[in-house]
Design a protein around this motif. Structure first.
Motif, short mmCIF file in Angstrom:
data_model
loop_
_atom_site.label_atom_id
_atom_site.label_comp_id
_atom_site.label_asym_id
_atom_site.label_seq_id
_atom_site.Cartn_x
_atom_site.Cartn_y
_atom_site.Cartn_z
N ILE A 113 0.85 -1.19 0.00
CA ILE A 113 0.00 0.00 0.00
C ILE A 113 0.88 1.24 0.00
N ILE A 114 0.56 2.17 -0.87
CA ILE A 114 1.20 3.48 -0.86
C ILE A 114 0.23 4.44 -0.19
N GLU A 115 0.64 4.97 0.97
CA GLU A 115 -0.22 5.89 1.72
C GLU A 115 0.22 7.33 1.44
N ARG A 137 2.18 -6.59 6.17
CA ARG A 137 1.98 -5.77 4.96
C ARG A 137 3.05 -4.69 4.88
N THR A 138 3.41 -4.30 3.66
CA THR A 138 4.36 -3.21 3.44
C THR A 138 3.59 -1.93 3.12
N PHE A 149 7.16 3.89 13.84
CA PHE A 149 6.98 2.61 13.15
C PHE A 149 8.29 1.87 12.95
N LYS A 150 9.21 2.09 13.86
CA LYS A 150 10.49 1.38 13.83
C LYS A 150 10.24 -0.13 13.94
N PHE A 206 7.64 -0.34 7.02
CA PHE A 206 7.20 1.02 6.69
C PHE A 206 8.36 1.81 6.12
N TYR A 207 8.11 2.44 4.97
CA TYR A 207 9.15 3.22 4.29
C TYR A 207 8.58 4.58 3.93
N LEU A 208 9.46 5.56 3.87
CA LEU A 208 9.02 6.92 3.59
C LEU A 208 9.66 7.46 2.32
#
Length: 241
Positions: free
Chosen positions: A31-33, A50-51, A69-70, A74-76
């Motif tokens: 998912i891209i948020e 989920r990623t 979210f360490k 989760f990526y930014l």
């Protein structure tokens, strides 16, 4: 951390609303948020290994989100979602800033090959336009753009009290589900709908001058036309003029 007015920030604080949005993304692996903000929705999306890739314009939030979210998948990404290019299949989700929601949606709609589903929170009036049917006052060229490749539905409204700071408008959650088949168009189609809807209250014949229009369409307003009729006018009349 205070919301930045210039970025149109209104942080979601209603966990129930966040959970309802996240449920629309069940079964998806990537998912891209858009605009994770303080992570209220992100937290609900980060389940079942989920990623989630967050796209955040406000870099001051990066440290906060990374710490929160360490250890999660989760990526930014920093930048404006209105210009983000998708390179693999993903579901798009998010609470969109009111001042750039249409530009962000247009960007992703035109990348429909990679995006089977989108779930967005937007201003109610924008949601009404996205889901508008022909022969209603809300049906516009933006409705056409959204519905070319997607079936659209308004899921529920969200009150101002669900955000901090409270916006002055009601919000709505809308869902885009990619159609099994779509219209075959090129860039000239978008020039065509710009001209067709240039004066929404005028007739099709007046808006499309000097091009000729069949009598059955000539005296209708643009909003009276179905998607099939708009596509026909572009393909058979505009293209062949």
């Amino acid at each position: 951390m205070e919301a930045k007015k210039q970025l149109g920030q209104h942080f979601l604080i209603n966990e129930g609303v966040a959970l309802k949005i996240a449920k629309q993304c069940e079964g998806e692996s990537l998912i891209i948020e858009i605009g994770p903000g303080k992570g209220a929705l992100t937290e609900k999306l980060l389940v079942d290994n989920r990623t989630v890739i967050g796209v955040e314009l406000d870099r001051e939030l990066f440290g906060y989100l990374k710490e929160k979210f360490k250890g999660k998948n989760f990526y930014l990404i920093g930048g404006d979602a209105a210009h983000l290019k998708i390179k693999r299949k993903a579901v798009i989700c998010g609470n969109l800033p009111y001042n750039s929601a249409k530009a962000i949606i247009k960007n992703f709609v035109l990348q429909f090959d990679f995006i089977p589903k989108m779930v967005f929170m937007v201003q109610k009036e924008v949601a009404d336009t996205i889901t508008a049917k022909p022969q209603t006052k809300e049906f516009s060229k933006f409705s056409v753009l959204c519905q070319l490749y997607y079936d659209t539905a308004k899921l529920f409204n969200v009150s101002a009290g669900s955000f901090k700071p409270k916006p002055k408008v009601v919000s709505s959650v809308v869902k885009f589900k990619r159609k099994k088949s779509s219209y075959q168009i090129d860039n000239s189609f978008f020039k065509f709908i710009d001209k067709l809807f240039s004066y929404p209250r005028k007739t099709v014949k007046n808006n499309l001058k000097p091009f000729s229009v069949r009598e059955e369409f000539a005296h209708k307003r643009p909003s009276d036309l179905s998607l099939d009729e708009i596509y026909y006018l572009w393909r058979e009349e505009w293209q062949n003029s």
